[in-house]
Design an enzyme around this catalytic site. Structure first.
Site, PDB file in Angstrom:
ATOM      1  N   THR A 207       0.821  -1.205   0.000  1.00 30.85           N
ATOM      2  CA  THR A 207       0.000   0.000   0.000  1.00 30.85           C
ATOM      3  C   THR A 207       0.856   1.255   0.000  1.00 30.85           C
ATOM      4  O   THR A 207       1.999   1.241   0.489  1.00 30.85           O
ATOM      5  CB  THR A 207      -0.915   0.012   1.249  1.00 30.85           C
ATOM      6  OG1 THR A 207      -1.571   1.269   1.361  1.00 30.85           O
ATOM      7  CG2 THR A 207      -0.098  -0.209   2.523  1.00 30.85           C
ATOM      8  N   ASP A 208       0.304   2.355  -0.487  1.00 25.22           N
ATOM      9  CA  ASP A 208       1.008   3.635  -0.419  1.00 25.22           C
ATOM     10  C   ASP A 208       1.030   4.192   1.000  1.00 25.22           C
ATOM     11  O   ASP A 208       1.784   5.131   1.305  1.00 25.22           O
ATOM     12  CB  ASP A 208       0.383   4.656  -1.376  1.00 25.22           C
ATOM     13  CG  ASP A 208      -1.089   4.951  -1.098  1.00 25.22           C
ATOM     14  OD1 ASP A 208      -1.694   4.266  -0.256  1.00 25.22           O
ATOM     15  OD2 ASP A 208      -1.638   5.867  -1.734  1.00 25.22           O
ATOM     16  N   GLU A 209       0.239   3.617   1.902  1.00 26.62           N
ATOM     17  CA  GLU A 209       0.182   4.143   3.263  1.00 26.62           C
ATOM     18  C   GLU A 209       1.483   3.929   4.035  1.00 26.62           C
ATOM     19  O   GLU A 209       1.689   4.542   5.088  1.00 26.62           O
ATOM     20  CB  GLU A 209      -1.000   3.531   4.011  1.00 26.62           C
ATOM     21  CG  GLU A 209      -2.339   3.927   3.406  1.00 26.62           C
ATOM     22  CD  GLU A 209      -3.531   3.487   4.243  1.00 26.62           C
ATOM     23  OE1 GLU A 209      -3.463   3.610   5.484  1.00 26.62           O
ATOM     24  OE2 GLU A 209      -4.519   3.030   3.662  1.00 26.62           O
TER      25      GLU A 209
ATOM     26  N   TYR B 279      -1.833  -0.604  11.019  1.00 27.24           N
ATOM     27  CA  TYR B 279      -1.970  -1.219   9.695  1.00 27.24           C
ATOM     28  C   TYR B 279      -0.788  -0.877   8.806  1.00 27.24           C
ATOM     29  O   TYR B 279      -0.084  -1.755   8.300  1.00 27.24           O
ATOM     30  CB  TYR B 279      -3.273  -0.785   9.025  1.00 27.24           C
ATOM     31  CG  TYR B 279      -3.275  -0.991   7.529  1.00 27.24           C
ATOM     32  CD1 TYR B 279      -3.025  -2.249   6.983  1.00 27.24           C
ATOM     33  CD2 TYR B 279      -3.508   0.069   6.647  1.00 27.24           C
ATOM     34  CE1 TYR B 279      -3.004  -2.451   5.609  1.00 27.24           C
ATOM     35  CE2 TYR B 279      -3.493  -0.123   5.281  1.00 27.24           C
ATOM     36  CZ  TYR B 279      -3.235  -1.382   4.762  1.00 27.24           C
ATOM     37  OH  TYR B 279      -3.207  -1.570   3.412  1.00 27.24           O
TER      38      TYR B 279
ATOM     39  N   LYS C 108       2.376  -3.239   7.323  1.00 27.24           N
ATOM     40  CA  LYS C 108       2.630  -3.395   5.887  1.00 27.24           C
ATOM     41  C   LYS C 108       4.043  -2.929   5.541  1.00 27.24           C
ATOM     42  O   LYS C 108       4.722  -3.534   4.708  1.00 27.24           O
ATOM     43  CB  LYS C 108       1.588  -2.623   5.072  1.00 27.24           C
ATOM     44  CG  LYS C 108       0.216  -3.263   5.052  1.00 27.24           C
ATOM     45  CD  LYS C 108       0.230  -4.670   4.454  1.00 27.24           C
ATOM     46  CE  LYS C 108       0.521  -4.659   2.953  1.00 27.24           C
ATOM     47  NZ  LYS C 108       0.448  -6.039   2.384  1.00 27.24           N
TER      48      LYS C 108
END
Length: 331
Positions: free
Chosen positions: A120-122, A147, A151
């Site tokens: 993810t870009d998060e 989260y 990741k």
């Protein structure tokens, strides 16, 4: 190609499986999914006879080893992915995102199997609303939630296993997805199903947070390109130049569904809510020639609304429990 897809009954994974069966009927596809609340075997109903489904966890080392041994490649979608849930209980995120990824990496290392890790870009944190920059593969990691931090940890494990053990792996970090089969706890399907259900949609705070939206079919088309032609050890960012703030997303949903512009409630904002995500997908476009199909967010959103309208039997069993959980948090 004997392809193992982890998390293939989840939102993005299920759409990937549908696309693979449709466009690569010569592939032998096996799906491994724990069928937690976010995994739904009904999402595979249309392709169930064309695949092998295994109910199990990516933290089960013996099961994972057996499945990887019989595969030519692994595409790893399985993840705990909802920020609100990670804030309430980080434990499952550590187990699935970190321990599960480690378990898979050890299996592909033993059996020399090609591995693609979906992220993810998060992991990059967030950007200011007026910042001209976008995330690139070189952007330092700065996760802000349990989260995104788990990741980020999983990404770093993949990079280390490439460098230390020569694992044949690639990584991709994608912006926010929308489309069919997305769990109704997520922002876009929650608002669509609220309208369909006669409930008022909900907006976090002032709705100024910006996400770089991409249709799930475009994401999965990119994953196939990276799987087939991506360079080992490289990270590819996937985005469709779809920056839209949450308030505009909700306004578009309301308009497309024939609702008044003010037919929503503002609710308590999420703790540590990231301001803005933005993806620079230049490397993916120039190196692999990928281009998104859904360049008009409004068009993609209309197609998504139509899917949820036509597939009430899929989302209806999930809806009441999700809304009860949000209500308990004042959201």
């Amino acid at each position: 190609m004997r392809l193992l897809v982890t998390g293939g009954a989840g939102f993005i994974g299920a759409n990937f499986v549908h696309r693979t069966v449709r466009e690569h009927p010569e592939y032998e596809v096996t799906v491994l999914d724990a069928l937690t609340y976010a995994g739904n075997e009904a999402s595979l109903a249309g392709v169930r006879e064309a695949i092998t489904f295994v109910h199990g966890s990516i933290t089960d080392a013996a099961l994972v080893d057996d499945l990887v041994r019989g595969s030519d490649a692994v595409v790893h979608f399985a993840a705990e992915s909802h920020n609100d849930n990670s804030l309430a209980d980080p434990g499952p995120f550590l187990q699935t995102n970190v321990v599960g990824t480690y378990t898979l990496l050890e299996a592909v290392r033993r059996h020399d199997v090609r591995f693609h890790h979906v992220s993810t870009d998060e992991v990059y944190g967030d950007l200011e609303l007026d910042d001209p920059r976008k995330f690139t593969p070189e952007t330092p990691y700065n996760p802000s939630s349990p989260y995104s931090s788990t990741k980020a940890a999983s990404d770093l494990l993949v990079r280390a296993w490439v460098r230390s053990y020569g694992v044949r792996a690639t990584l991709s970090n994608c912006s926010n997805n929308y489309g069919p089969y997305q769990h109704v706890e997520k922002f876009i399907p929650r608002q669509i199903t609220n309208v369909l259900d006669g409930r008022r949609p909900k907006l976090y705070g002032a709705g100024l947070n910006v996400r770089d939206w991409i249709h799930v079919d475009d994401h999965n088309a990119a994953v196939h390109e990276v799987l087939q032609r991506g360079r080992t050890g490289h990270t590819y960012l996937i985005g469709a130049d779809g920056e839209v703030d949450n308030r505009t997303v909700l306004a578009t949903v309301l308009e497309l569904m024939g609702q008044p512009a003010d037919a929503f409630d503002s609710v308590t904002d999420r703790a540590g809510h990231d301001l803005r995500y933005a993806i620079d997908a230049t490397k993916l476009r120039e190196e692999l020639g990928w281009r998104p199909r859904y360049t008009d967010f409004r068009e993609g959103l209309a197609a998504t609304i139509a899917w949820y309208r036509d597939n009430e039997a899929w989302w209806r069993p999930l809806k009441d429990q999700v809304e009860a959980a949000y209500a308990a948090r004042g959201q």
